[in-house]
Design an enzyme around this catalytic site. Structure first.
Site, PDB file in Angstrom:
ATOM      1  N   ASP A  32      -5.008  -5.628  -5.934  1.00 34.35           N
ATOM      2  CA  ASP A  32      -4.837  -4.204  -5.614  1.00 34.35           C
ATOM      3  C   ASP A  32      -3.396  -3.748  -5.890  1.00 34.35           C
ATOM      4  O   ASP A  32      -3.139  -2.593  -6.229  1.00 34.35           O
ATOM      5  CB  ASP A  32      -5.151  -3.928  -4.138  1.00 34.35           C
ATOM      6  CG  ASP A  32      -6.224  -4.846  -3.549  1.00 34.35           C
ATOM      7  OD1 ASP A  32      -6.427  -5.941  -4.092  1.00 34.35           O
ATOM      8  OD2 ASP A  32      -6.825  -4.466  -2.542  1.00 34.35           O
ATOM      9  N   ASP A  34       0.814  -1.225   0.000  1.00 37.36           N
ATOM     10  CA  ASP A  34       0.000   0.000   0.000  1.00 37.36           C
ATOM     11  C   ASP A  34       0.843   1.269   0.000  1.00 37.36           C
ATOM     12  O   ASP A  34       0.303   2.366  -0.230  1.00 37.36           O
ATOM     13  CB  ASP A  34      -0.947   0.003   1.205  1.00 37.36           C
ATOM     14  CG  ASP A  34      -2.090  -0.981   1.036  1.00 37.36           C
ATOM     15  OD1 ASP A  34      -2.571  -1.137  -0.098  1.00 37.36           O
ATOM     16  OD2 ASP A  34      -2.493  -1.604   2.045  1.00 37.36           O
TER      17      ASP A  34
END
Ligand code: GLY
Length: 412
Positions: A185, A123
């Site tokens: 993701d 992330d």
């Protein structure tokens, strides 16, 4: 009578021309004005959020369906880049110095993410690209470039050369018994590696990104081009083990936001490599997504939920895909497809901009009806900062495309 008939047939011609102009019948100028109206709405909601935040060291993350105020978070949260990113788009659209200072202030608060002690997961890409990435693009300042390169080093440290992908969630190795895991993701965060390789960082970061994309393309999609959220690999041999899920309904289901990340991520990979295999691939995964959409172009959170049509929607997935389609349209070598992608994106954006999805008076976010993590019973049918981020990005892209219509004569 003759005059009446002439006026009537002239009106019919005007109507036919207007209809031929597109599904909305809008001209380029009308589309620009429509997008600017939605961007002005975003601006008002940003002002409301700024006035509601308790102080400027917290970040707005989400608003539950039964609440009116933001649940806030800190800079280590995976969503921390989206609020500075929203402020950067506001600055880009207004050119106002006060807006720039505000975006910079929230961006600079992200600096602990690149301190030596911080060991992030994948992330770090979202967190850096949406804050420092925009800061560097808008100001060209060297200090922001340095932060981006530091962030890329941290992301690259998660790369396993035997597998050829980034370990997305180091915590899941122990917590879930998932040896080397790469989640869909993560396709979004390859952009940080490409950025570094293009801007004075190690050239091999590009090879890492391409290898990650290739393995994802080969293992994380089913023969019908629907996707697995997670791919598990043997960290020693590098072999693919199986596909499974964290946030979808089941290992074999079609989780809409995961797929949205894939569409956006492979668009970036095509932009960065120019390799047509990625273009042809992203076209196929778009078809798989579009073929399962309901009439209003906003997907159910998981396309396989047996509760459809009562199942909850995910406006964030619609916002992500609408933005990706606009970028892909200008990269497309097939202009019929480019046109189709802009038409689809506009339909998604108009649906999101309707009273069904805009928060308006209900709360100070832009959008309602996103689903963060349904299996964890978290952020269901909520307003979420990443839905807002990709919505303002898509509106900005849409407005810019039609403002520069002369450059894109194929636009619908
Ligand atoms: N972790 C990204 C997402 O929830 O989509």
């Amino acid at each position: 009578m003759k005059i009446y008939r002439a006026v009537k047939s002239f009106s019919m011609v005007i109507l036919a021309v207007a209809m031929a102009a597109g599904a909305t019948g809008a001209s380029a100028g009308n589309r620009v004005r429509w997008a600017e109206k939605q961007l002005a709405y975003c601006d008002r909601q940003i002002e409301r959020t700024l006035s509601e935040l308790p102080n400027d060291s917290v970040l707005p993350r989400s608003i539950d369906i039964d609440k009116t105020s933001w649940k806030t978070t800190d800079h280590f949260d995976w969503t921390s880049g989206f609020w500075p990113g929203i402020l950067w788009y506001r600055y880009e659209n207004s050119g106002c110095l006060a807006h720039e200072l505000q975006a910079l202030m929230y961006t600079e608060r992200q600096s602990p993410l690149v301190c030596p002690a911080h060991k992030p997961d994948h992330d770090i890409g979202f967190q850096m690209l949406c804050s420092y990435g925009h800061a560097y693009r808008n100001t060209g300042r060297r200090e922001y470039l340095e932060k981006m390169l530091d962030g890329a080093d941290k992301l690259a440290a998660l790369y396993n050369p035997k597998v050829g992908t980034i370990l997305s969630w180091p915590h899941a190795v122990k917590d879930d018994g998932w040896p080397h895991n790469s989640i869909m993701d993560n396709m979004m965060n390859l952009e940080l590696l490409f950025f570094a390789a293009n801007n004075g960082g190690p050239a091999e970061y590009r090879d890492m990104a391409v290898s990650h994309a290739r393995r994802t393309m080969n293992h994380q999609f089913r023969p019908d081009y629907t996707s697995y959220h997670v791919a598990l690999y043997d960290s020693i041999s590098g072999d693919f083990i199986r596909g499974c899920t964290n946030q979808g309904l089941s290992d074999d289901s079609f989780w809409s936001r995961g797929h949205a990340w894939g569409i956006y991520g492979f668009t970036i990979v095509y932009r960065e490599t120019g390799d047509k295999q990625y273009l042809r691939f992203v076209e196929k995964i778009i078809d798989a997504y579009v073929s399962r959409l309901p009439k209003d172009y906003v997907p159910f959170w998981d396309f396989d939920d047996p509760d459809i049509p009562r199942a909850t929607r995910d406006a964030s997935a619609a916002a992500i895909v609408s933005s990706a389609l606009l970028e892909l349209s200008v990269l497309e070598d097939d202009k019929a497809k480019a046109k189709e992608y802009v038409t689809l994106s506009e339909k998604m954006l108009r649906s999101l901009s309707s009273k069904n999805y805009q928060s308006r008076k209900q709360n100070s976010a832009f959008l309602l009806h996103s689903t963060g993590n349904l299996p964890a019973d978290y952020e269901i049918d909520a307003s979420i900062n990443y839905a807002d981020y990709y919505y303002i990005e898509a509106l900005t892209r849409f407005r810019n495309l039609y403002k520069n219509k002369d450059k894109y004569p194929w636009l619908p």
